[in-house]
Design a protein around this motif. Structure first.
Motif, PDB file in Angstrom:
ATOM      1  N   ASP A  46       0.842  -1.196   0.000  1.00  0.00           N
ATOM      2  CA  ASP A  46       0.000   0.000   0.000  1.00  0.00           C
ATOM      3  C   ASP A  46       0.878   1.247   0.000  1.00  0.00           C
ATOM      4  N   GLY A  47       0.514   2.211  -0.838  1.00  0.00           N
ATOM      5  CA  GLY A  47       1.263   3.456  -0.902  1.00  0.00           C
ATOM      6  C   GLY A  47       2.483   3.413  -1.798  1.00  0.00           C
ATOM      7  N   ALA A  48       2.726   2.268  -2.467  1.00  0.00           N
ATOM      8  CA  ALA A  48       3.893   2.161  -3.348  1.00  0.00           C
ATOM      9  C   ALA A  48       3.754   3.114  -4.527  1.00  0.00           C
ATOM     10  N   HIS A  49       4.863   3.736  -4.907  1.00  0.00           N
ATOM     11  CA  HIS A  49       4.878   4.627  -6.065  1.00  0.00           C
ATOM     12  C   HIS A  49       5.048   3.802  -7.339  1.00  0.00           C
ATOM     13  N   LEU A  50       4.240   4.100  -8.337  1.00  0.00           N
ATOM     14  CA  LEU A  50       4.217   3.333  -9.574  1.00  0.00           C
ATOM     15  C   LEU A  50       4.645   4.204 -10.748  1.00  0.00           C
ATOM     16  N   PHE A  64       3.115   8.907 -13.230  1.00  0.00           N
ATOM     17  CA  PHE A  64       3.401   8.315 -11.925  1.00  0.00           C
ATOM     18  C   PHE A  64       2.121   8.291 -11.110  1.00  0.00           C
ATOM     19  N   SER A  65       1.998   7.252 -10.319  1.00  0.00           N
ATOM     20  CA  SER A  65       0.793   7.045  -9.549  1.00  0.00           C
ATOM     21  C   SER A  65       1.162   6.362  -8.233  1.00  0.00           C
ATOM     22  N   VAL A  66       0.152   6.147  -7.412  1.00  0.00           N
ATOM     23  CA  VAL A  66       0.348   5.493  -6.113  1.00  0.00           C
ATOM     24  C   VAL A  66      -0.643   4.346  -5.988  1.00  0.00           C
ATOM     25  N   PHE A  67      -0.154   3.177  -5.573  1.00  0.00           N
ATOM     26  CA  PHE A  67      -1.011   2.007  -5.377  1.00  0.00           C
ATOM     27  C   PHE A  67      -1.848   2.196  -4.118  1.00  0.00           C
ATOM     28  N   TRP A  79      -5.960  -3.521  -9.749  1.00  0.00           N
ATOM     29  CA  TRP A  79      -5.354  -2.533  -8.855  1.00  0.00           C
ATOM     30  C   TRP A  79      -6.227  -1.281  -8.859  1.00  0.00           C
ATOM     31  N   TRP A  80      -6.354  -0.655  -7.707  1.00  0.00           N
ATOM     32  CA  TRP A  80      -6.880   0.702  -7.615  1.00  0.00           C
ATOM     33  C   TRP A  80      -5.678   1.611  -7.374  1.00  0.00           C
ATOM     34  N   ILE A  81      -5.450   2.575  -8.276  1.00  0.00           N
ATOM     35  CA  ILE A  81      -4.313   3.464  -8.161  1.00  0.00           C
ATOM     36  C   ILE A  81      -4.788   4.909  -8.314  1.00  0.00           C
ATOM     37  N   THR A  82      -3.994   5.858  -7.830  1.00  0.00           N
ATOM     38  CA  THR A  82      -4.383   7.262  -7.962  1.00  0.00           C
ATOM     39  C   THR A  82      -4.363   7.676  -9.429  1.00  0.00           C
TER      40      THR A  82
END
Length: 220
Positions: A46-50, A64-67, A79-82
């Motif tokens: 959780d919170g990993a940068h993608l 770039f997004s966040v998991f 996955w739900w990502i920002t």
């Protein structure tokens, strides 16, 4: 970005994993859960940068997004990502270059093939392929330099060799002068480059949020 679009995610091991956009919400993207070569699901913390990449209309785009979480959507593991604020076009080794003021240690190769003692100076801008720093003396085109930056997020200390690509004289108001030295970084490992690009992209997001202008897309 649109539903059904193919995209890839690059993880810390620099491996690309294929995915697809399943749904787009106001603040989130829902994407098909990537699998490795053995069809094992990839589940970041959780919170990993993608770091995501999209190829469309013969152009490459990155974001770039966040998991946020994993789950099921229409019987598809996802996955739900920002939802990214910026999707950026890029080509080859071009990277966004942002203005940034950080201390940097620089050693310049001398005429004997060795390196002068390290000097501390200020960084002017930074990209995934190069940087520029301030010098009180001109530095010859093509001259190699050793540069060291500290306390970079996800990197720590970055020590890298570079080659001078430009040296611009700048007149000061007090009748003095300085030089802005642009350097291309050499032999930067791709996983380190990706982490550096993530750091730069975050700086870019903060500048965009403040309404500040960027130096643009350039390759030093």
């Amino acid at each position: 970005l649109e539903i059904g679009q193919r995209l890839s995610f690059y993880m810390d091991n620099d491996q690309a994993y294929s995915s697809r956009i399943e749904d787009i919400q106001s603040s989130e993207l829902i994407v098909a859960m990537p699998m490795d070569s053995k069809r094992v699901p990839i589940i970041p913390p959780d919170g990993a940068h993608l770091y995501g990449a999209v190829l469309m209309k013969q152009s490459q785009f990155r974001f770039f997004s966040v998991f946020k979480k994993k789950g099921m959507l229409n019987n598809v593991p996802c996955w739900w990502i920002t939802k990214p604020d910026v999707v950026q076009r890029y080509q080859n080794r071009q990277f966004v270059r942002v203005r940034v003021s950080l201390p940097i240690s620089v050693q310049v190769m001398n005429d004997d093939g060795g390196f002068d003692a390290a000097k501390m100076t200020n960084l002017i801008d930074l990209s995934g392929s190069g940087l520029a720093f301030v010098s009180d003396v001109p530095v010859q085109y093509g001259r190699q330099v050793i540069m060291e930056l500290h306390n970079l997020p996800d990197i720590g200390t970055l020590k890298v060799m570079g080659s001078v690509r430009r040296c611009t004289e700048v007149e000061l108001p007090q009748n003095g002068k300085i030089y802005q030295v642009g350097v291309r970084m050499l032999d930067l490992a791709r996983p380190v480059r990706n982490r550096l690009v993530r750091f730069i992209f975050e700086l870019q997001r903060k500048e965009l949020a403040k309404g500040l202008s960027l130096t643009g897309v350039q390759d030093i």
